[in-house]
Design an enzyme around this catalytic site. Structure first.
Site, PDB file in Angstrom:
ATOM      1  N   VAL A   1     -69.216-126.858 -13.568  1.00 39.09           N
ATOM      2  CA  VAL A   1     -67.949-125.983 -13.517  1.00 39.09           C
ATOM      3  C   VAL A   1     -66.671-126.810 -14.229  1.00 39.09           C
ATOM      4  O   VAL A   1     -65.635-126.404 -14.139  1.00 39.09           O
ATOM      5  CB  VAL A   1     -67.589-125.855 -12.276  1.00 39.09           C
ATOM      6  CG1 VAL A   1     -68.743-124.784 -11.533  1.00 39.09           C
ATOM      7  CG2 VAL A   1     -67.454-126.972 -11.135  1.00 39.09           C
ATOM      8  N   GLY A   2     -66.939-128.070 -14.825  1.00 34.18           N
ATOM      9  CA  GLY A   2     -65.872-128.611 -15.582  1.00 34.18           C
ATOM     10  C   GLY A   2     -65.194-129.711 -14.975  1.00 34.18           C
ATOM     11  O   GLY A   2     -64.022-129.903 -15.176  1.00 34.18           O
ATOM     12  N   LYS A   3     -65.730-130.150 -13.906  1.00 32.58           N
ATOM     13  CA  LYS A   3     -64.985-131.454 -12.982  1.00 32.58           C
ATOM     14  C   LYS A   3     -64.664-132.674 -14.128  1.00 32.58           C
ATOM     15  O   LYS A   3     -63.685-133.180 -14.160  1.00 32.58           O
ATOM     16  CB  LYS A   3     -65.783-131.873 -11.873  1.00 32.58           C
ATOM     17  CG  LYS A   3     -66.068-130.912 -10.645  1.00 32.58           C
ATOM     18  CD  LYS A   3     -66.805-131.149  -9.637  1.00 32.58           C
ATOM     19  CE  LYS A   3     -68.101-131.670  -9.945  1.00 32.58           C
ATOM     20  NZ  LYS A   3     -69.131-130.646 -10.411  1.00 32.58           N
ATOM     21  N   THR A   4     -65.974-133.119 -14.487  1.00 30.19           N
ATOM     22  CA  THR A   4     -65.678-134.194 -15.461  1.00 30.19           C
ATOM     23  C   THR A   4     -64.873-134.041 -16.716  1.00 30.19           C
ATOM     24  O   THR A   4     -63.947-134.817 -17.066  1.00 30.19           O
ATOM     25  CB  THR A   4     -67.312-134.875 -16.167  1.00 30.19           C
ATOM     26  OG1 THR A   4     -67.932-134.848 -14.968  1.00 30.19           O
ATOM     27  CG2 THR A   4     -67.099-136.090 -16.704  1.00 30.19           C
TER      28      THR A   4
ATOM     29  N   SER B   1     -74.872-121.068   9.290  1.00 29.79           N
ATOM     30  CA  SER B   1     -74.327-119.995   8.746  1.00 29.79           C
ATOM     31  C   SER B   1     -75.433-118.924   8.541  1.00 29.79           C
ATOM     32  O   SER B   1     -75.161-117.695   8.389  1.00 29.79           O
ATOM     33  CB  SER B   1     -73.549-120.111   7.452  1.00 29.79           C
ATOM     34  OG  SER B   1     -74.496-120.445   6.430  1.00 29.79           O
TER      35      SER B   1
ATOM     36  N   LYS C   1     -70.888-117.721  -2.022  1.00 22.73           N
ATOM     37  CA  LYS C   1     -72.144-116.898  -1.226  1.00 22.73           C
ATOM     38  C   LYS C   1     -71.775-115.597  -1.747  1.00 22.73           C
ATOM     39  O   LYS C   1     -72.963-114.970  -2.117  1.00 22.73           O
ATOM     40  CB  LYS C   1     -71.962-116.858   0.073  1.00 22.73           C
ATOM     41  CG  LYS C   1     -72.322-118.361   0.960  1.00 22.73           C
ATOM     42  CD  LYS C   1     -72.135-118.343   2.395  1.00 22.73           C
ATOM     43  CE  LYS C   1     -72.569-119.587   3.002  1.00 22.73           C
ATOM     44  NZ  LYS C   1     -72.405-119.524   4.453  1.00 22.73           N
TER      45      LYS C   1
HETATM   46  N1  LIG Z   1     -63.097-123.297 -17.373  1.00 21.53           N
HETATM   47  C1  LIG Z   1     -63.837-124.052 -18.246  1.00 21.53           C
HETATM   48  N2  LIG Z   1     -63.304-123.734 -19.539  1.00 21.53           N
HETATM   49  C2  LIG Z   1     -64.033-124.190 -20.592  1.00 21.53           C
HETATM   50  N3  LIG Z   1     -65.171-125.227 -20.715  1.00 21.53           N
HETATM   51  C3  LIG Z   1     -65.621-125.423 -19.529  1.00 21.53           C
HETATM   52  C4  LIG Z   1     -65.075-124.760 -18.240  1.00 21.53           C
HETATM   53  N4  LIG Z   1     -65.597-125.548 -17.356  1.00 21.53           N
HETATM   54  C5  LIG Z   1     -66.653-126.029 -17.728  1.00 21.53           C
HETATM   55  N5  LIG Z   1     -66.355-126.081 -19.148  1.00 21.53           N
HETATM   56  C6  LIG Z   1     -67.534-126.864 -20.032  1.00 21.53           C
HETATM   57  O1  LIG Z   1     -68.673-126.889 -19.479  1.00 21.53           O
HETATM   58  C7  LIG Z   1     -69.344-128.435 -19.828  1.00 21.53           C
HETATM   59  C8  LIG Z   1     -69.917-128.982 -18.414  1.00 21.53           C
HETATM   60  O2  LIG Z   1     -68.817-129.450 -17.665  1.00 21.53           O
HETATM   61  P1  LIG Z   1     -68.775-130.816 -16.902  1.00 21.53           P
HETATM   62  O3  LIG Z   1     -67.366-131.230 -16.726  1.00 21.53           O
HETATM   63  O4  LIG Z   1     -69.834-131.729 -17.338  1.00 21.53           O
HETATM   64  O5  LIG Z   1     -68.973-130.279 -15.356  1.00 21.53           O
HETATM   65  P2  LIG Z   1     -69.016-131.038 -13.886  1.00 21.53           P
HETATM   66  O6  LIG Z   1     -68.688-132.353 -14.272  1.00 21.53           O
HETATM   67  O7  LIG Z   1     -68.376-130.231 -12.993  1.00 21.53           O
HETATM   68  O8  LIG Z   1     -70.815-131.245 -13.658  1.00 21.53           O
HETATM   69  C9  LIG Z   1     -68.344-128.991 -20.359  1.00 21.53           C
HETATM   70  O9  LIG Z   1     -68.630-129.040 -21.604  1.00 21.53           O
HETATM   71  C10 LIG Z   1     -66.852-128.319 -20.091  1.00 21.53           C
HETATM   72  O10 LIG Z   1     -66.062-128.458 -21.304  1.00 21.53           O
HETATM   73 MG   LIG Z   2     -69.681-134.194 -14.206  1.00 27.92          MG
END
Ligand SMILES: Nc1ncnc2c1ncn2[C@@H]1O[C@H](COP(=O)(O)OP(=O)(O)O)[C@@H](O)[C@H]1O
Ligand SMILES: [Mg+2]
Length: 772
Positions: free
Chosen positions: A335-338, A669, A712
């Site tokens: 979801v983009g955490k890293t 739940s 959910k």
């Molecule tokens: N909201 C967003 N907008 C643009 N790109 C996103 C978004 N969320 C995730 N990504 C892309 O998805 C890929 C996976 O994200 P990542 O940071 O590795 O996820 P996580 O660390 O949460 O597992 C990355 O290439 C990231 O840029």
């Molecule tokens: Mg990650």
């Protein structure tokens, strides 16, 4: 090649060769020191030569000049009546492999390497290089190279006997690489000397040469190395105490012989000290507008998350201090955490460095091993700092929920020290053994689940939830972020591909099932790989690199061809609802999921409850509660009426199973879901297939709120379910659900079990009044 011929027998052979077109077979003897070699002492493979000239020397021997004609294998030696050896045999030719490409590659490599080696030789090398360049025959090139190399006799003999040309080349390549190294080293020694040389230093010359050679051989304390280290340490800007300590260690190093293990350990240690960024920083002042722009540039949506990050930065700016709670980005994978961490670093002008904590179970991995250990190293924190190259990077501690404690000690207590602003000013790694100031590092952590973060660490954290994406959000992320990125990574231009929304939606729903967008990104990459192939094919055919006006159209019909058969189908379609099955929604670290709970009843039992499906303690208890609530209700007359007959539950065994059986599950739940499965069984009434539910059940029949509502609901929505029963006290969570999903789902909010059963089984016989 000039040769000196000494033995009487050999001189006779040379004389005799005049009668045989000046041809002579030259072989070596197996053991050089054999004075009077017999036939069996001679090698069988040698060189057929032509004698070009012969002059007697004063010692009675002869100097001859020979040209090699070819390699020669002797079949038979004969002692001739004239007292010399005669040989009968054949020319040895090279055998080529049929793998043309490899032949070419090896030949080319050999030429290349030969050129390099020649260039390292002192003196004029121009003619030799020209000669090499002209050679077309690999066998001939081998002969020339072998002649110039300083190989041992046995190695040369081996080369001579090799029949496969490729084998020969490979052996030569090895030998020549060694030669190149030796020559390079010799050149370095020469260079080093000439640097320091002047007229008055004639005497010093020899000593210097000796010294360089000895230190290259590792026989003398490496003064040069220690001097270099000293310089590096001075430049590293060590704090006072560390500087003093390193000075002492450096003195110790100078006294140690370089071949000793201790020398090596100490040198590595000092190199670590010199390499740490004791006083290097990068930073730009916090600028909220710019930060906002950068966050938007890199990520779609995530409004709430971005807002929290900006607030955090605003506070840091006002306080002029980044210390405070540690941010923790919490959410399912992909979801983009890293990548958010990366953006924040960019926004703050700091170096970004990611340290993975997943699976770390040993304190030493965080804090390093003591130096006494062979092969010991600093822990991950110090290693990361070194990689960052500054003492104030943004350090992303990835997957902090996967830290584990075991008998090696508890890594979380070391982590605590790293994260605690009171303590991390003097963070001491076991290996470095000196305090390193981490107070300027900006730490951000990430986690999939909150429960497994060690509680003392959780206390220090400010948790920001990054939740799953809806299909709509995924579509937008794909269009605005993933596709442009993948296009450029595949060398494609916008106008070379047509990728309609319809196709993307199908990829999202039928080829991926995930909370984030990682798989989606992979699938898009796969599509573009296939596209790239088509574009190049087309270009090759038309002989032009212009594809304007021609684009590859990736309609939804094409997916089968590029991505294979569809992998996922809406879950609902697979299920035929039967009495005894109830649909729940569960929260998992990967996002939400649909969970069908199954119940069955067996007569002539003893009132036992059998539970399968790797349920955790809490879930087992909810099953007990659900059964007790059912029994209590059954004893009430109205319930019995609904059931039309009364069961004596002590005569039956009930079995509850939660697929998928291999995945451990826990949590309260599923309470109302289990209850519905049991009741559905007794009513022999199926539950509607468009329904899903979640809620904790108490013994008194109240329905309590549960976590993970957004995940959910999204999971139910993905599976195509459009009616969800939720605890009333979860109502406030609904605002976090994107509107486009909320609009498509009918929510029923419940407070107690009577309401649940009334909605699910469609009769008001369960209502509180009726029961009363
Ligand atoms: N909201 C967003 N907008 C643009 N790109 C996103 C978004 N969320 C995730 N990504 C892309 O998805 C890929 C996976 O994200 P990542 O940071 O590795 O996820 P996580 O660390 O949460 O597992 C990355 O290439 C990231 O840029
Ligand atoms: Mg990650």
């Amino acid at each position: 090649m000039p040769l000196v011929v000494g033995r009487g027998r050999s001189i006779k052979a040379v004389e005799q060769s005049q009668n045989a077109d000046n041809l002579l077979v030259v072989v070596t003897q197996r053991v050089l020191t054999t004075g009077d070699p017999q036939i069996e002492d001679l090698h069988k493979v040698g060189t057929l030569c032509k004698v070009e000239g012969s002059t007697p020397t004063e010692q009675g021997s002869r100097q001859i000049i020979v040209t090699g004609i070819g390699r020669y294998r002797v079949m038979e030696y004969n002692l001739s009546p004239g007292g010399y050896l005669e040989a009968r045999g054949e020319i040895v030719s090279d055998v080529y492999s049929t793998y043309e490409v490899r032949n070419q590659a090896l030949f080319y490599n050999l030429k290349e390497l030969a050129r390099e080696v020649i260039e390292l030789l002192p003196g004029a090398t121009e003619p030799l290089i020209k000669l090499i360049d002209r050679v077309e025959d690999p066998g001939y090139l081998c002969n020339v190279c072998a002649a110039y190399l300083s190989l041992s006799l046995s190695e040369k003999q081996e080369l001579l006997e090799m029949v496969q040309i490729n084998e020969r080349i490979e052996k030569l390549l090895n030998a020549m690489r060694k030669e190149r190294e030796t020559l390079q080293m010799q050149r370095e020694i020469r260079d080093k000397m000439s640097e320091r040389l002047n007229k008055a230093q004639r005497e010093a010359l020899l000593r210097e040469q000796l010294r360089t050679i000895r230190s290259e051989l590792g026989e003398e304390p490496g003064e040069g190395i220690a001097d270099e280290l000293e310089l590096k340490l001075q430049e590293a800007g060590l704090p006072e105490e560390a500087l003093k300590h390193s000075g002492e260690e450096l003195r110790r190093l100078r006294a140690l012989p370089p071949i000793s293990a201790e020398y090596h350990v100490l040198r590595t240690y000092l190199e670590w000290l010199a390499a740490l960024p004791w006083n290097k920083k990068t930073e730009s002042p916090i600028d909220l507008q710019r930060a906002r722009r950068i966050l938007d540039e890199d990520h779609y949506g995530l409004e709430e998350v971005k807002k929290r990050i900006l607030q955090f930065l605003a506070v840091a700016k006002l306080k002029n201090d980044i210390r405070g709670p540690i941010l923790c980005l919490l959410g399912p994978p992909g979801v983009g955490k890293t990548s958010l961490g990366q953006s924040i670093a960019r926004a703050m002008g700091r170096k970004f460095i990611r340290t993975s904590l997943g699976g770390v179970r040993d304190e030493a991995e965080i804090r390093g091993h003591r130096r006494t250990y062979v092969g010991s190293m600093p822990g991950r924190i110090i290693q990361s700092i070194k990689r960052a190259g500054t003492r104030n990077p943004l350090m992303l501690l990835d997957e902090i929920d996967k830290l584990r404690a075991d008998f090696h000690g508890d890594p979380s207590s070391a982590m605590l020290e790293v994260l605690d602003p009171e303590q991390n000013r003097n963070f001491t790694d076991h290996y470095i053994d000196l305090a390193f100031d981490l107070s300027d590092v900006f730490f951000i952590t990430t986690a999939n689940v909150v429960d497994t973060i060690p509680p003392p660490l959780r206390d220090r954290m400010e948790i920001i939830e990054v939740s799953s994406y809806t299909s709509y959000e995924k579509l937008q992320i794909a269009k605005k972020y993933l596709i442009p990125k993948q296009l450029s990574e595949h060398g494609l231009r916008n106008n070379q591909v047509i990728l309609p929304d319809e196709t993307l939606c199908k990829v999202i729903s039928h080829y991926t099932r995930e909370a984030g967008v990682r798989d989606l990104q992979r699938k898009i990459a796969a599509l573009f790989r296939a596209t790239a192939e088509k574009v190049v094919e087309w270009q090759d055919k038309s002989g032009s690199t212009l594809t304007d006006g021609r684009a590859i159209d990736l309609g939804p019909g094409q997916l089968q061809e590029f991505l294979g058969p569809e992998k996922y189908f809406p879950e609902k379609a697979e299920r035929i609802m039967k009495p005894g099955i109830a649909p729940g929604v569960a929260w998992t670290p990967q996002g939400g999921d649909i969970l069908y709970i199954e119940a069955t009843v067996m007569p002539s039992g003893k009132g036992n409850l059998i539970l399968t499906g790797q349920l955790g303690e809490v879930m087992k208890e909810s099953a007990q509660i659900a059964l007790s609530v059912t029994r209590a209700m059954m004893s009430r007359s109205m319930m019995a009426m609904v059931l039309r007959k009364s069961y004596d539950l002590s005569q039956y065994d009930i079995h509850i199973h939660v697929p998928a059986g291999a995945i451990p599950k826990d949590g309260p739940s599923a309470g109302i879901t289990i209850l519905c499965a049991i009741v559905s069984l007794f009513l022999t009434k199926s539950i509607f297939s468009n329904l899903a539910m979640t809620g904790e059940l108490t013994l008194r029949g109240a329905v309590l709120p549960v976590g993970g509502i957004k995940e959910k609901v999204l999971a139910a929505h993905r599976a195509g379910l459009n009616h969800i029963i939720l605890p009333k006290r979860n109502e406030s969570d609904l605002i976090y659900i994107p509107k486009e999903v909320r609009d498509q789902i009918h929510f029923t909010l419940v407070d107690n079990v009577e309401e649940v059963l009334t909605y699910v089984f469609g009769t008001d016989a369960f209502s509180a009044q009726a029961a009363a």
